[in-house]
Structures are given as C-alpha cells and as structure tokens.
Write a protein that holds these residues in place. Structure first.
Motif, mmCIF file in Angstrom:
data_model
loop_
_atom_site.group_PDB
_atom_site.id
_atom_site.type_symbol
_atom_site.label_atom_id
_atom_site.label_comp_id
_atom_site.label_asym_id
_atom_site.label_seq_id
_atom_site.Cartn_x
_atom_site.Cartn_y
_atom_site.Cartn_z
ATOM 1 N N PRO A 14 -5.024 8.854 -2.262
ATOM 2 C CA PRO A 14 -4.433 7.517 -2.130
ATOM 3 C C PRO A 14 -5.434 6.506 -1.601
ATOM 4 O O PRO A 14 -6.400 6.857 -0.908
ATOM 5 N N GLY A 15 -5.201 5.240 -1.920
ATOM 6 C CA GLY A 15 -6.091 4.190 -1.431
ATOM 7 C C GLY A 15 -6.069 4.083 0.080
ATOM 8 O O GLY A 15 -7.082 3.765 0.714
ATOM 9 N N LEU A 16 -4.917 4.322 0.678
ATOM 10 C CA LEU A 16 -4.792 4.343 2.128
ATOM 11 C C LEU A 16 -4.148 5.675 2.505
ATOM 12 O O LEU A 16 -2.966 5.891 2.253
ATOM 13 N N PRO A 17 -4.908 6.604 3.080
ATOM 14 C CA PRO A 17 -4.358 7.912 3.431
ATOM 15 C C PRO A 17 -3.154 7.778 4.347
ATOM 16 O O PRO A 17 -3.071 6.870 5.168
ATOM 17 N N GLY A 18 -2.229 8.695 4.206
ATOM 18 C CA GLY A 18 -1.032 8.676 5.025
ATOM 19 C C GLY A 18 -1.332 8.956 6.481
ATOM 20 O O GLY A 18 -2.433 9.391 6.842
ATOM 21 N N PRO A 19 -0.359 8.705 7.349
ATOM 22 C CA PRO A 19 -0.582 8.902 8.787
ATOM 23 C C PRO A 19 -0.834 10.362 9.125
ATOM 24 O O PRO A 19 -0.250 11.264 8.534
ATOM 25 N N VAL A 20 -1.727 10.569 10.079
ATOM 26 C CA VAL A 20 -2.035 11.917 10.562
ATOM 27 C C VAL A 20 -1.232 12.184 11.819
ATOM 28 O O VAL A 20 -1.440 11.536 12.847
ATOM 29 N N PHE A 21 -0.297 13.113 11.739
ATOM 30 C CA PHE A 21 0.523 13.484 12.886
ATOM 31 C C PHE A 21 -0.064 14.745 13.511
ATOM 32 O O PHE A 21 0.076 15.846 12.958
ATOM 33 N N ALA A 226 0.506 2.869 13.502
ATOM 34 C CA ALA A 226 -0.835 2.461 13.083
ATOM 35 C C ALA A 226 -0.936 2.364 11.567
ATOM 36 O O ALA A 226 -1.543 1.434 11.029
ATOM 37 N N TRP A 227 -0.336 3.308 10.875
ATOM 38 C CA TRP A 227 -0.390 3.291 9.402
ATOM 39 C C TRP A 227 0.385 2.091 8.850
ATOM 40 O O TRP A 227 -0.091 1.388 7.949
ATOM 41 N N LEU A 228 1.572 1.838 9.395
ATOM 42 C CA LEU A 228 2.357 0.691 8.939
ATOM 43 C C LEU A 228 1.623 -0.623 9.212
ATOM 44 O O LEU A 228 1.653 -1.552 8.397
ATOM 45 N N ALA A 229 0.956 -0.697 10.365
ATOM 46 C CA ALA A 229 0.200 -1.904 10.695
ATOM 47 C C ALA A 229 -0.931 -2.119 9.700
ATOM 48 O O ALA A 229 -1.154 -3.246 9.234
ATOM 49 N N HIS A 230 -1.649 -1.059 9.374
ATOM 50 C CA HIS A 230 -2.755 -1.177 8.419
ATOM 51 C C HIS A 230 -2.241 -1.626 7.061
ATOM 52 O O HIS A 230 -2.826 -2.506 6.421
ATOM 53 N N ARG A 231 -1.142 -1.055 6.632
ATOM 54 C CA ARG A 231 -0.536 -1.475 5.368
ATOM 55 C C ARG A 231 -0.190 -2.953 5.392
ATOM 56 O O ARG A 231 -0.393 -3.686 4.413
ATOM 57 N N SER A 232 0.323 -3.430 6.531
ATOM 58 C CA SER A 232 0.749 -4.824 6.637
ATOM 59 C C SER A 232 -0.412 -5.808 6.585
ATOM 60 O O SER A 232 -0.229 -6.973 6.206
ATOM 61 N N LEU A 233 -1.605 -5.374 6.986
ATOM 62 C CA LEU A 233 -2.756 -6.282 7.000
ATOM 63 C C LEU A 233 -3.074 -6.836 5.611
ATOM 64 O O LEU A 233 -3.642 -7.920 5.496
ATOM 65 N N ALA A 234 -2.730 -6.095 4.578
ATOM 66 C CA ALA A 234 -3.055 -6.533 3.215
ATOM 67 C C ALA A 234 -2.403 -7.871 2.875
ATOM 68 O O ALA A 234 -2.918 -8.633 2.050
ATOM 69 N N THR A 235 -1.265 -8.178 3.502
ATOM 70 C CA THR A 235 -0.569 -9.436 3.200
ATOM 71 C C THR A 235 -0.757 -10.483 4.292
ATOM 72 O O THR A 235 -0.113 -11.535 4.248
#
Length: 361
Positions: A14-21, A226-235
């Motif tokens: 994926p372009g943005l790897p999923g969150p690492v738990f 952190a993953w949701l925040a990174h995704r949100s930066l695109a917009t």
C-alpha cells in the motif's frame, strides 16, 4: 504535501502502510535498533513524524498523545529549578495552568500579553520563552522573529504554539524559533476525531530531550491515531484553503454588523494584528472571534445556528462555535464567541450565521 512521509514505492504494497500495533518487537541479542519497545518507538509514528517534519520545513518531530502532552513535553523537559519561563497571559488556558506546576518545581514564571510583542520586556535571564500566535481565543499576534531575536540575545530558547496557523499557515522554525509546537487535534488532522500533538525542532539535542521526556512519562500516541493523522495530512492544503476563505467571508459579513463588537480576524486588513500577521503568515487561520451584547444574546445566537455545531475545539471540517466564557479562565466578555469555519459552502455558512444573528436582536 500529499505524499509527505510516505515510503518509497514497493510493488504490491500500500502507498501508506497500515498501523503497526505492537507493545514489543523481536529483539534478540543487544537491545539496539530503531524499534525495541512500544513506548519508545513505532513505525507508524515514524512515518507521521517524517511527514510533519516535511511540512515544518525540515525538522525532527516528536509526536504526542495530545496537544497538551506536546506543550508539557517542551515546558517540563527544558526547565529546571531556578529557571525563568516567560508565558503569554492570553494563551490557551490549559497552557497557562502549567504555571502552578512549573512553580512547584522551583521555576519562576513571568507572564505578559501577546500583543505588541510585550513578552520582549520579560526575557532577561529567561531559559524559555513561550509564544502563541495567533493567540487563542482573542487572536492577537506577535512578531515571532522580533521576539526570537530578543530572546536569543538574552540566552533563552523560544517555543511557538502554532496550533491555529498550522505549518501551512506559518513556519516558526523559519522565523528562528527553537520549537514549533501544535495540538494536531485541531486543524492539522482536521476531522474532530483525534487527540494528537507534536513538537518540531531542527536541533537534534533538543529533539532528544523532548523524545526522552515522552518515553519516561509515557505520553505516546496510539498507532491508529497516528495512522489516521497521516492519512488526513493529504487533504490539509485543500481544507485550509476552504476554511480560511470561509473565515474571511464570515469576518467580512460581520464587519459593521449592529449586533457585533470586538470583531477579530488577522486576515482583515483593518484588524489590529493584520500588518504583523501578513509578514509572517501564509494563511490567517479558520477562527473568527467577536462579542455579542451579553451571555443571553450569545446563547440565542449559538442555539439558532443550523450548520454550525456548538463545540469547544476548532479546526474541523465542520464549523463550530462556542461562548468561550462558559469555561472560565479566559479574560473575555460574557458574550464573547469563538467561531471556527469549516469547509461548508461559503454562501450557506454566511447565511446561517447572519440568520442566527437576527435572533439576538
């Protein structure tokens, strides 16, 4: 900016790897490497921190579980017994609440207003000068470069709370500040569903001090956040463009309105902060503040809004507003309103606000 912090392309990933738990990682032999324990580091944090570092103009970034964790991460990691700290007396009220904690540790706290660069008169002998510009909630602005020059000449570090502007509206590190701090709960993530914060600096030693503080007190972000925040930066850029356009349109519609006094928005050419703000800001933010006749008028106004939700935060895609005096702690009038413009249709949003104002007459 859309691709900030994303790893190099790799086939079938994926372009943005999923969150690492992970609370822990495979760790045989010597305990060294980038990922050893979940409170120390996490690959999902790494990508987010790299992305924010790019937005900050090239910086080391330490992410935190909330904006106040980031604020405390600077104030409490850099100050020792006997040190002098300069705080704005009109900044975010929970930041001001740290005065008592700092003093209990043996630090000396001096406080002065944001407007007129008044903190400059307090920097002599200081260890750290804290700046918040625009200030929350009154939207006063100080000349960051001028404050930095005075503070550095006195041997003090400077931290700038850049929450309202975001790195796309203002870059404190490029203005000479040692730290750029933000509650990413607000505009940076922008959907009203995350608590997060960050500290950015170009000094590796300062970054390590803040990072060690995060580790020892455990103020770490969750990987999903952190993953949701990174995704949100695109917009982020798209959101800010609409939000700032909406904020300016609202401010222009309220200028001269018979029900409104004390209107503040740094983007208005006649605002008392505009000249300084225009020199150091690329965007003027999404927040507009103003005062209605009294508490009852403000409550009628807020209760009459249809598109604007009543909420205490700002920076979301959904417009929000509140009567700030209900919390106490801020030197504001009973009818003082802080309004955060979202990304709704501009004409609809302005019409909703003007219609609600008719109810206050």
């Amino acid at each position: 900016m859309v691709g900030a912090g994303r790893p190099e392309a790799e086939q079938f990933t994926p372009g943005l790897p999923g969150p690492v738990f992970a609370a822990h990682y495979h760790l045989a032999g010597e305990a060294s490497g980038p990922y050893t324990y979940g409170r120390d580091s996490n690959p999902t944090w790494t990508l987010l921190e790299q992305a924010i570092g790019e937005l900050e103009g090239g910086a080391e970034v330490v992410s935190f579980a909330s904006g106040m964790a980031a604020v405390a991460g600077v104030l409490l990691s850099q100050v020792r017994i006997g040190d002098v700290v300069v705080l704005p007396d009109d900044c975010y009220q929970t930041t001001r609440a740290l005065q008592e904690r700092l003093e209990s540790y043996g630090a000396v706290v001096r406080m002065g207003p944001t407007a007129g660069d008044a903190q400059i008169g307090l920097v002599e002998g200081a260890r750290l000068v804290w700046v918040e510009t625009p200030s929350n909630p009154r939207l006063d602005v100080c000349d960051v470069r001028r404050v930095v020059e005075a503070a550095h000449a006195a041997g003090a570090l400077v931290a700038v709370d850049n929450t309202l502007a975001t790195p796309l509206g203002q870059r404190p590190l490029e203005l000479g500040a040692d730290f750029s701090v933000a509650s990413d709960t607000k505009s940076l993530t922008g959907h009203g569903d995350l608590l997060l914060g960050h500290v950015a600096t170009r000094d590796p030693e300062l970054a390590e001090g803040v990072r060690f503080w995060r580790k020892t007190v455990g103020a770490v972000p969750g990987p999903m956040e952190a993953w949701l925040a990174h995704r949100s930066l695109a917009t982020l850029q798209l959101r800010l463009e609409r939000q700032t356009a909406n904020a300016l349109a609202i401010a222009e519609a309220l200028r001269g309105h018979s029900q409104v006094s004390g209107l503040r928005y740094p983007g208005l050419p006649d605002d008392s902060s505009h000249e300084v703000a225009a020199r150091q800001m690329r965007r003027f933010g999404c927040v507009v503040s103003f005062t209605l006749r009294d508490e009852a008028s403000a409550e009628r106004f807020l209760g009459s809004l249809r598109l604007v939700m009543q909420a205490t935060s700002f920076g979301s895609v959904h417009s929000s507003a509140e009567r700030r005096g209900r919390w106490g702690g801020d030197a504001v009038e009973p009818g003082f309103v802080r309004l955060s413009a979202g990304i709704e249709d501009t004409e609809d949003l302005v019409a909703d606000i003007l219609r609600a104002l008719e109810k206050t007459a």
